[in-house]
Design a protein around this motif. Structure first.
Motif, PDB file in Angstrom:
ATOM      1  N   VAL A   9       0.760  -1.420   0.092  1.00 28.36           N
ATOM      2  CA  VAL A   9       0.173  -0.001  -0.294  1.00 28.36           C
ATOM      3  C   VAL A   9       0.974   1.452   0.411  1.00 28.36           C
ATOM      4  O   VAL A   9       1.982   1.369   1.065  1.00 28.36           O
ATOM      5  N   GLY A  10       0.559   1.869  -0.839  1.00 31.88           N
ATOM      6  CA  GLY A  10       1.430   3.169  -0.677  1.00 31.88           C
ATOM      7  C   GLY A  10      -0.190   4.188  -0.401  1.00 31.88           C
ATOM      8  O   GLY A  10      -1.292   4.394  -1.239  1.00 31.88           O
ATOM      9  N   VAL A  11       0.220   5.770   0.330  1.00 33.65           N
ATOM     10  CA  VAL A  11      -0.537   6.958   0.992  1.00 33.65           C
ATOM     11  C   VAL A  11       0.538   8.243   0.732  1.00 33.65           C
ATOM     12  O   VAL A  11       1.058   8.115   1.288  1.00 33.65           O
ATOM     13  N   ASP A  15       5.042  -0.638  -7.851  1.00 35.16           N
ATOM     14  CA  ASP A  15       5.101  -1.546  -7.074  1.00 35.16           C
ATOM     15  C   ASP A  15       3.700  -1.996  -6.062  1.00 35.16           C
ATOM     16  O   ASP A  15       3.803  -2.838  -5.884  1.00 35.16           O
ATOM     17  N   ARG A  16       3.465  -0.888  -5.942  1.00 29.06           N
ATOM     18  CA  ARG A  16       2.005  -0.819  -5.017  1.00 29.06           C
ATOM     19  C   ARG A  16       0.720  -1.142  -5.812  1.00 29.06           C
ATOM     20  O   ARG A  16       0.341  -1.585  -6.617  1.00 29.06           O
ATOM     21  N   ASP A  17       0.070  -1.989  -5.202  1.00 27.86           N
ATOM     22  CA  ASP A  17      -1.051  -2.364  -5.043  1.00 27.86           C
ATOM     23  C   ASP A  17      -2.615  -1.890  -4.983  1.00 27.86           C
ATOM     24  O   ASP A  17      -3.599  -1.954  -5.628  1.00 27.86           O
ATOM     25  N   LEU A  18      -2.520  -0.498  -3.731  1.00 28.06           N
ATOM     26  CA  LEU A  18      -3.057   0.285  -3.773  1.00 28.06           C
ATOM     27  C   LEU A  18      -2.232   1.317  -3.601  1.00 28.06           C
ATOM     28  O   LEU A  18      -1.480   1.490  -2.362  1.00 28.06           O
ATOM     29  N   VAL A  63      -5.016  -0.387  -8.143  1.00 27.10           N
ATOM     30  CA  VAL A  63      -5.893   0.828  -7.854  1.00 27.10           C
ATOM     31  C   VAL A  63      -5.662   2.060  -6.918  1.00 27.10           C
ATOM     32  O   VAL A  63      -4.383   2.158  -6.105  1.00 27.10           O
ATOM     33  N   LEU A  64      -6.110   3.156  -7.556  1.00 32.44           N
ATOM     34  CA  LEU A  64      -5.630   4.607  -6.789  1.00 32.44           C
ATOM     35  C   LEU A  64      -7.347   5.059  -5.967  1.00 32.44           C
ATOM     36  O   LEU A  64      -7.855   5.025  -6.782  1.00 32.44           O
ATOM     37  N   ALA A  65      -6.287   5.104  -5.196  1.00 28.68           N
ATOM     38  CA  ALA A  65      -8.531   5.951  -4.510  1.00 28.68           C
ATOM     39  C   ALA A  65      -7.746   7.631  -4.033  1.00 28.68           C
ATOM     40  O   ALA A  65      -6.550   7.475  -3.363  1.00 28.68           O
TER      41      ALA A  65
END
Length: 285
Positions: A7-9, A81-84, A112-114
């Motif tokens: 996960v990336g923030v 490489d992030r999934d989200l 996924v980008l949120a």
């Protein structure tokens, strides 16, 4: 149910840090992206929150494992490489609209980008994206560690399977998803701002004190906190920005009261400045 592994923030402030903390506790490897000057404070805040969770027994992994699961960087390319990736930058439409396509271009086709927006249109933010079907809103609430609600906001192009998966991620975080379609203010902000603006008007008109207005909602309607104290926690500037957006989208009933504008202009922004509708100790919950 499980959360995405990687996960990336984007944004390490109060909201971004809280989102990172939530995914860390749920088992994700998290990288937080922020400006170089803000990285130290962002990392320290998240690691303090992790330590508190371990001390309180609310973490299922060791402090060392949780610490190893967190990275911070000012280089957005590490998101590749992030999934989200959850964007949690300031609620400025132009900033989000410029940033989201740049981040999307770094991600894999299945990522996924949120956005953590509390009121901005998901469809508007999705318009310049190459893969709008892989984009949605995940509206976390402040403070993230103790809030149990997350709005899952589906845009017109969002893949329905992604909306369902996002609900499962929220449950895996120990929170409850509420799914809404893209509309100004979604469900929570629209209702919350409407109540808060009326409370501010009542205070402005001398109907009752801030303490008594809040007590009426806490005692009479079983709200956990009153609308004025909640506005202090959210930030009067943040509340004003959302109100202005809803005013433009939905009409006069969301026009910000003069008192709110005056307090923001005076720098009385709530808990983060030590004074809003109430006086705050900076360490006060």
């Amino acid at each position: 149910m499980s959360v995405p592994q990687k996960v990336g923030v984007l944004g390490g402030g109060r909201m971004g840090g809280g989102i990172a903390h939530a995914f860390l506790l749920a088992g994700s490897e998290v990288v937080v992206i922020d400006q170089p000057h803000a990285l130290g404070a962002a990392e320290a805040g998240i690691r303090r929150a992790v330590a508190t969770s371990v001390e309180r027994g609310t973490a299922t992994r060791s402090r060392a494992e949780l610490d190893d699961g967190l990275r911070v960087s000012s280089d957005r390319t590490v998101l590749a490489d992030r999934d989200l990736v959850v964007e949690a930058i300031p609620e400025i439409p132009e900033l989000k609209a410029a940033t989201l396509p740049e981040v999307e271009a770094l991600l894999g086709a299945d990522a996924v980008l949120a956005t953590n927006t509390s009121s901005l249109s998901i469809d508007d933010l999705a318009a310049p994206l190459a893969r709008p079907e892989r984009f949605l809103g995940l509206h976390f609430f402040n403070p993230v560690p103790v809030s149990t609600l997350v709005e899952v906001v589906a845009g017109a192009a969002t893949d329905p399977a992604l909306v369902e998966a996002a609900g499962d991620w929220v449950r895996a975080l120990g929170k409850t998803p509420v799914t809404v379609r893209d509309a100004p203010g979604f469900a929570s902000s629209r209702l919350g701002v409407a109540i808060a603006l009326e409370a501010i008007r009542m205070l402005e008109q001398g109907v009752a004190s801030a303490e008594d207005i809040d007590a009426a909602m806490v005692l009479g309607y079983k709200h956990a906190t009153g609308p004025l104290r909640t506005t202090d926690v959210v930030g009067l500037d943040v509340r004003l920005g959302i109100a202005e957006y809803l005013h433009a989208q939905l009409g006069e009933r969301f026009e910000p009261p003069a008192l709110l504008r005056e307090m923001v202009a005076a720098g009385k922004l709530g808990r983060k400045t030590g004074e809003g509708f109430f006086v705050w100790d900076r360490d006060q919950p």
